[in-house]
Design a protein around this motif. Structure first.
Motif: not given
Lengths: 324, 525
Positions: B244-254, B256-258, B310-312, B315-321
């Motif tokens: 893995l080289t990078d990971a960040r939080v994003a939004f799936d436009s389809k 509409n989930q984090r 993807s998963g529900s 915000e904090q959780e996604a950032k931490n992961i």
């Protein structure tokens, strides 16, 4: 200002006999107490959890808390005690493997909500594994400290004095440690720190007296070791008591005004400052005699040392002259 | 003798040094300050144990992934590839490829390879295992530091304690929410894997036992959104997090989930592309820390080497992961051994009561010394004052941490330092009583007292050093203050006060007011 008559020589060696008997009785008593009552190991050593709560604006309703906790599934077997003040309590319970995952702080807030407003001041959760290593390290550092001091004192004085000093030291630590059994203080890291400090303090006291004994022997060549000891202990009496008093005061103030958490540290030290003084006056010198310290032999040895030193110097001088 | 003899100069230097370097700590100005321990300022203290066996197991697992990939690339057919706690085993199907396989394996360092009739059994060598053990704790410390840095906590401290433990101290943590977030961040292994679904047998997953699955070289893993829902996956991952080289939080436009978007390095991208190209229509699971986040069907070859989890997520959780993934996975599992949190109000109370104790004992000693020894007491107290300043200065200079037992250590040092001056003063009095003049008495006092004080302090110093080396946590803090206190007290109590007497000696000798200077009357025997 002067407290004592400085020209009088008291017969400490004579009273040491009673001191030894007294100490033996004390130690036997402690051993019995140890088996009857046992030591309360704190969570530092056996694992477990501690929660400290402070109630705002009212005293802690201990009996109500006890009732509620007995009904809760999680805190069922906990032990509740007042901690320093009427509005502050400590709840202790044994280690449950899932403890570290559950947020105890939230859990206790939820369970004790009906008892009034309070503030969670401290939550400690220690697994049993951490304690084993602590205990191991504690024993190692204690043993090494004793050996190192023994070597140092043997090197500076004489091995029988070193042994006597160490035995007196163990005696002091043992009696001070017993204080936590008598006063129901948990054995924690602070208690260990106190006992280790005591080692430093107690040997300090003993060395000051040993130093005077050595000085008197080398200076005046008395042939009676009892007299030398009495003379040395009497001459240092005023210093010994002054220092012990100041140390005692310092710890006493810490004991009275310091926070409750420091009790584990101050209580053994308070006892230790008294026992340490007593043992360096009555136990340690007497033990050196009992271990077979012979003053004549000591003088002969010192004389041999001196001769050797002189010979060396002579050789050195001859060597230097020869070169010039 | 005038004021500027060498001893008073030493005393003055220590005084100036102590004063200058303790001002920032006392008045909160710019400069090096004493760090307060967590017991004094509040915060979270975590002791983690490193699971060495788990670390080795996970190395065997990545070794298997590597062998799987390498053999596929070189068209060597192997079967029943399996990794366990202490080995990797597989069967070579085409014996004619034995030489090619042996050459391929010989490129990997630190392996013991044995093969009988094409059945391979691979273990790490003793040296390699030792290396894994020693490097895994360092890797864990680096990873945790990295994560906390990215997370942005103030002054975190991550240190090794004992052989296999890590101590993490987080002074900034005040609320239980913060505590939980920090804990999640630190403990999370963050091992990302992409694993193939065993489509042949997956229909039976609910009736299958773990043992049966492992017979096929498979594992049963639960879904994160519903732990009762399970899926059967091939045990050797296609890709693991090391690519893995990078990971960040994003939004799936389809949807509409984090989501957490990640990028793979070139090797990972190629493997990912090859696998997806060869397995269209089959499912591939995205697994994070042994939980399946999603298992989408592959519709086409996925090039470019990026994907998403993807998963529900909150915000904090996604950032931490994302932080955990970016800063690298913990190949060695960590175990939470100890957790201590101290509320800021308790810390403030502790400081208050300790300061009262400190000043209280200081005051008692000052009054007592002056009452008993007269001016000699004043000199002793001034040495004590400089002593305390110098301890504060040394501690701020070395960045030592002041803890509650440390405060007790300082209080004890006060006792020891004053003892040195009591010994000296008693010796001086003794000489005065026997009729010596003041100058001679002072010389006699220092000469004889120094030896005893030296011996006594040396033994205590030995104890302090041993405590520092072998002690843990609060005992270490105590040992530091005690050690510094002893060294400084030798300088101030023996050298410093001697300098003052050398300076004033002649003057004292000329006056007849011995009672004022030493608290006794001359010639009274």
């Amino acid at each position: 200002m002067d407290f004592f008559r400085h020209d009088k020589i008291y017969d400490f060696v004579k009273y040491s006999k009673y001191g030894l008997i007294f100490s033996c009785i004390l130690i036997v008593g402690i051993i019995i107490l140890f088996f009857i009552k046992g030591v309360n190991f704190g969570i530092d050593f056996v694992g477990g959890s501690v929660i400290q709560l402070q109630y705002t604006n009212k005293d802690a309703p201990i009996s109500q808390i006890r009732e509620i906790l007995n009904d809760s599934q999680y805190f069922k077997n906990s032990n509740i005690t007042e901690f320093g003040a009427k509005n502050e309590i400590v709840i202790k319970f044994p280690f449950v493997p899932s403890d570290v995952k559950i947020n105890i702080s939230d859990e206790i807030k939820e369970v004790l909500k009906p008892t009034g407003e309070f503030d969670v001041r401290r939550v400690d959760i220690v697994g049993p594994k951490a304690g084993v290593e602590l205990a191991k390290k504690g024993v190692i550092s204690l043993a090494l400290a004793l050996i190192a001091m023994m070597i140092y004192v043997s090197f500076r004085y004489e091995w029988r004095f070193a042994l006597a000093g160490i035995v007196a030291l163990v005696h002091d630590v043992f009696i001070s440690a017993a204080a936590i059994i008598v006063f129901d203080v948990d054995l924690s890291l602070d208690v260990i720190a106190a006992l280790l400090t005591l080692i430093g303090y107690s040997i300090n006291d003993t060395i000051i007296i040993f130093d005077r004994i050595r000085e008197q022997m080398l200076l005046k060549k008395f042939n009676d070791i009892n007299f030398v000891i009495n003379d040395a202990v009497s001459k240092t009496l005023s210093r010994t008591l002054l220092t012990s008093l100041t140390v005692f005061f310092v710890i006493f103030i810490l004991f009275v005004f310091g926070s409750e958490i420091l009790k584990g540290f101050t209580l053994p030290m308070l006892v230790g400052s008294i026992v340490g003084t007593y043992s360096s006056m009555f136990i340690a010198p007497k033990l050196a005699i009992l271990f077979g310290f012979n003053i004549q032999e000591y003088y002969e040895k010192e004389a041999r040392k001196q001769r050797k030193k002189q010979e060396k110097e002579k050789m050195y001088q001859m060597y230097e002259k020869g070169r010039i | 003798m005038n004021f500027f003899n060498i001893k008073t100069i030493v005393f003055l230097v220590v005084f100036v040094f102590g004063l200058a370097l303790s001002i920032p700590s006392i008045f909160g100005t710019q400069g090096p300050k004493i760090t307060l321990g967590l017991d004094l300022q509040g915060g979270l203290n975590i002791l983690l144990g490193v699971d060495i066996n788990g670390g080795i197991k996970s190395r065997y697992s990545s070794l298997a992934t590597q062998i799987n990939h390498d053999t596929q690339n070189s068209d060597i057919l192997i079967d029943s590839l399996h990794s366990s706690d202490n080995n990797v085993s597989f069967e070579l199907l085409d014996i004619s490829k034995k030489d090619a396989l042996d050459e391929l394996l010989s490129k990997i360092k630190g392996l013991n390879i044995s093969s009988i009739d094409g059945k391979y059994n691979i273990t790490f060598t003793q040296e390699e295992i030792k290396f894994i053990q020693s490097s895994s704790i360092e890797q864990a410390i680096d990873t945790i530091r990295n994560r906390l840095d990215i997370f942005g906590l103030s002054e975190p401290s991550v240190t090794r304690q004992g052989e296999y433990n890590i101590l993490v101290q987080l002074p900034g943590i005040k609320t239980t929410e913060d505590e939980q977030a920090a804990l999640d961040l630190i403990i999370r292994p963050a091992q990302l894997k992409m694993m193939a679904v065993d489509e042949e047998r997956n229909a039976r997953v609910n009736s299958m036992s773990e043992d049966e699955a492992s017979k096929y070289g498979d594992v049963i893993l639960p879904f994160t959104h519903d732990p009762n829902l399970k899926i059967l996956l091939k045990g050797i991952p296609i890709i693991d997090g090391s690519m893995l080289t990078d990971a960040r939080v994003a939004f799936d436009s389809k949807t509409n989930q984090r989501v957490i978007a990640f990028t793979l390095n070139s090797v990972g991208a190629r493997i990912f592309g090859d696998f997806s190209g060869n397995n269209i229509g089959k499912r591939m699971a995205i697994v994070l820390d042994n939980k399946v986040y999603s298992a989408p069907s592959i519709r086409e070859r996925i090039g470019g080497g990026s994907g998403q989890i993807s998963g529900s997520f909150s915000e904090q959780e996604a950032k931490n992961i994302a932080i955990a993934l970016r800063s690298g996975s913990l190949t060695t599992p960590l175990e939470l051994l100890e957790k201590r949190s101290i509320g800021p109000s308790l810390g403030a109370d502790s400081i208050k009561s300790s300061l009262i104790a400190l000043f209280g004992s200081f005051l008692v000693i000052i009054l007592f010394m002056i009452f008993y020894y007269g001016f000699a007491g004043v000199i002793a107290v001034s040495a004590l004052f400089v002593n305390i300043l110098a301890i504060i200065a040394c501690m701020s200079l070395f960045g030592a941490t002041l803890t509650l037992p440390g405060m007790a250590g300082i209080v004890l040092t006060i006792g020891m330092a004053i003892d040195a001056n009591i010994i000296i003063n008693e010796r001086i009095r003794e000489a005065l009583r026997s009729g010596d003049n003041v100058i001679k008495s002072i010389a006699f006092g220092y000469e004889n007292a120094t030896r005893a004080i030296f011996d006594a302090n040396n033994t205590t110093l030995i104890v302090a050093v041993l405590l520092y080396v072998y002690g843990t946590g609060s005992i270490k803090g105590f040992a530091i203050t005690m050690g510094i206190g002893i060294v400084v007290s030798i300088i101030t109590a023996i050298i410093g006060t001697h300098g003052i007497y050398l300076w004033l000696g002649q003057k004292i000798n000329n006056t007849k007011r011995l009672n004022f200077w030493f608290g006794i009357k001359k010639g009274v025997n």
